[in-house]
Enzyme design. Sequence first.
Site, PDB file in Angstrom:
ATOM      1  N   ARG A  96       0.701  -1.353  -0.013  1.00 32.38           N
ATOM      2  CA  ARG A  96      -0.060  -0.045   0.190  1.00 32.38           C
ATOM      3  C   ARG A  96       1.004   1.191  -0.027  1.00 32.38           C
ATOM      4  O   ARG A  96       1.883   1.189   0.579  1.00 32.38           O
ATOM      5  CB  ARG A  96      -0.976  -0.044   1.163  1.00 32.38           C
ATOM      6  CG  ARG A  96      -2.066  -1.227   1.191  1.00 32.38           C
ATOM      7  CD  ARG A  96      -2.571  -1.429   2.626  1.00 32.38           C
ATOM      8  NE  ARG A  96      -3.782  -2.289   2.487  1.00 32.38           N
ATOM      9  CZ  ARG A  96      -3.590  -3.631   2.461  1.00 32.38           C
ATOM     10  NH1 ARG A  96      -2.149  -4.219   2.605  1.00 32.38           N
ATOM     11  NH2 ARG A  96      -4.682  -4.471   2.406  1.00 32.38           N
ATOM     12  N   HIS A 121      -0.653  -2.588  -4.721  1.00 34.01           N
ATOM     13  CA  HIS A 121       0.108  -3.499  -5.485  1.00 34.01           C
ATOM     14  C   HIS A 121       0.075  -2.824  -6.940  1.00 34.01           C
ATOM     15  O   HIS A 121      -0.202  -3.540  -8.238  1.00 34.01           O
ATOM     16  CB  HIS A 121      -0.811  -4.700  -6.061  1.00 34.01           C
ATOM     17  CG  HIS A 121      -0.502  -5.913  -4.598  1.00 34.01           C
ATOM     18  ND1 HIS A 121       0.592  -5.613  -3.494  1.00 34.01           N
ATOM     19  CD2 HIS A 121      -1.257  -6.680  -4.153  1.00 34.01           C
ATOM     20  CE1 HIS A 121       0.327  -6.487  -2.706  1.00 34.01           C
ATOM     21  NE2 HIS A 121      -0.777  -7.449  -2.940  1.00 34.01           N
ATOM     22  N   HIS A 195       4.267 -13.351  -5.836  1.00 34.48           N
ATOM     23  CA  HIS A 195       3.079 -13.470  -5.140  1.00 34.48           C
ATOM     24  C   HIS A 195       2.525 -14.692  -5.132  1.00 34.48           C
ATOM     25  O   HIS A 195       0.986 -14.801  -5.286  1.00 34.48           O
ATOM     26  CB  HIS A 195       1.791 -12.323  -5.518  1.00 34.48           C
ATOM     27  CG  HIS A 195       1.194 -11.691  -4.449  1.00 34.48           C
ATOM     28  ND1 HIS A 195      -0.007 -12.530  -4.018  1.00 34.48           N
ATOM     29  CD2 HIS A 195       1.061 -10.631  -3.637  1.00 34.48           C
ATOM     30  CE1 HIS A 195      -0.433 -11.974  -3.164  1.00 34.48           C
ATOM     31  NE2 HIS A 195       0.022 -10.858  -2.653  1.00 34.48           N
ATOM     32  N   ASP A 253      -1.445 -10.430   7.969  1.00 32.69           N
ATOM     33  CA  ASP A 253      -1.194  -9.764   6.892  1.00 32.69           C
ATOM     34  C   ASP A 253      -0.396  -8.602   7.366  1.00 32.69           C
ATOM     35  O   ASP A 253      -0.557  -7.529   7.429  1.00 32.69           O
ATOM     36  CB  ASP A 253      -2.627  -8.955   6.412  1.00 32.69           C
ATOM     37  CG  ASP A 253      -2.325  -8.324   4.985  1.00 32.69           C
ATOM     38  OD1 ASP A 253      -1.555  -8.184   4.444  1.00 32.69           O
ATOM     39  OD2 ASP A 253      -3.454  -7.460   4.657  1.00 32.69           O
ATOM     40  N   GLU A 315       5.742 -12.678   0.776  1.00 37.95           N
ATOM     41  CA  GLU A 315       6.172 -11.397  -0.359  1.00 37.95           C
ATOM     42  C   GLU A 315       7.332 -10.706   0.105  1.00 37.95           C
ATOM     43  O   GLU A 315       7.397  -9.604   0.860  1.00 37.95           O
ATOM     44  CB  GLU A 315       4.959 -10.452  -0.133  1.00 37.95           C
ATOM     45  CG  GLU A 315       3.679 -11.135  -0.571  1.00 37.95           C
ATOM     46  CD  GLU A 315       2.382 -10.030  -0.477  1.00 37.95           C
ATOM     47  OE1 GLU A 315       2.493  -9.190  -0.666  1.00 37.95           O
ATOM     48  OE2 GLU A 315       1.492 -10.582   0.122  1.00 37.95           O
TER      49      GLU A 315
END
Length: 350
Positions: A96, A121, A195, A253, A315
Amino acid sequence: MLKSHFSQFSTALNKKSFGFLPNSEEVFCYALKNNKGTELEVINYGATITSLKIPINEKEKVDVVLGFENLENYINSFNLSSAPYLGAIVGRYAGRINNARFMLNGKTIQLTKNHNSHQLHGGFEGFSKAFWEVKSVTTNKNPSITLQYTSKDGEENFPGELSVEVTYTLTEENELKVEMTAKSSEDTVINLTQHSYFNLDGHSSDIINQELFVNSHQTLETNINTIPTGKFFEIKQTPFDYTSPKECPTKIDNTFVLDKKNEVAANLLSKKNKLKMSVFTNQPAVHIYVGGNCFNQIKGKENASYHPLSGICFETQNFPDAPNHEHFPNSILKKGVTYHHETTFKFEKL
């Protein structure tokens, strides 16, 4: 309507048609296989990994990444309420960017907003939906494929024409090496990541019985919109402390600050298949995310139903929103300078 055309892999080129984009460009699937019997399949839509099959004994292989059977499903997955980005390269900036805005050389850059008032992204299109040219394929020892994409100046409002290459290599040590390089015609910002969603029990299973280790003592503190505040969160003796292996989380996350580059960043272990995956990278962080949910709207490979616990992403990347935090690692790519990202996923039998 997408046109579809499927064929067997050509023995000479190890490729087959994977379908056609709405503009009639044909997408191909390329297969690599090393001497250990590990098999990788990549399509040049999003430079996407569609399959990674690891031998677990003399007769069986397990496909350890989530994916779809056809191009139409990959395209349609971006219309889900939360696009999964299965196996794709993410860019120009992974993660972000707060208010889709940052300062560069004294000028405010206003990006496209695809995640409420923020950018996620790389924007509405990004690299994950791009048609990548295949630059080279090798099929001998340590087989590899190199794909190239040119992001135009002003794409998603990012400055500079950015030429990007990604090389996937299957080594004889059962490593999947991912190398990404880029050069820009102007100063810009960059943060690329791969990803893929991994599941060592097989892509149609869930990840709850696998164990996770992360070589990190800090995560980035975030606000309610998962935007970094600029502060760091000490994770010792918290639920986010994975410095000793423990069961995978059912919801995560988070961006983990890596203690040292090029040491093991994370491990994933399957007791069922007696398989271990180790992640190495030259990046300052690994963002870990559990998911893959396709909301019963799109079926995965082999008619699998992907759900919120289908896979786990590693990631490897710079910090999200780094352009807006001077004390975060540098995310500015100067004109003519080469960006270089290396990540290795190593597979071993336990």
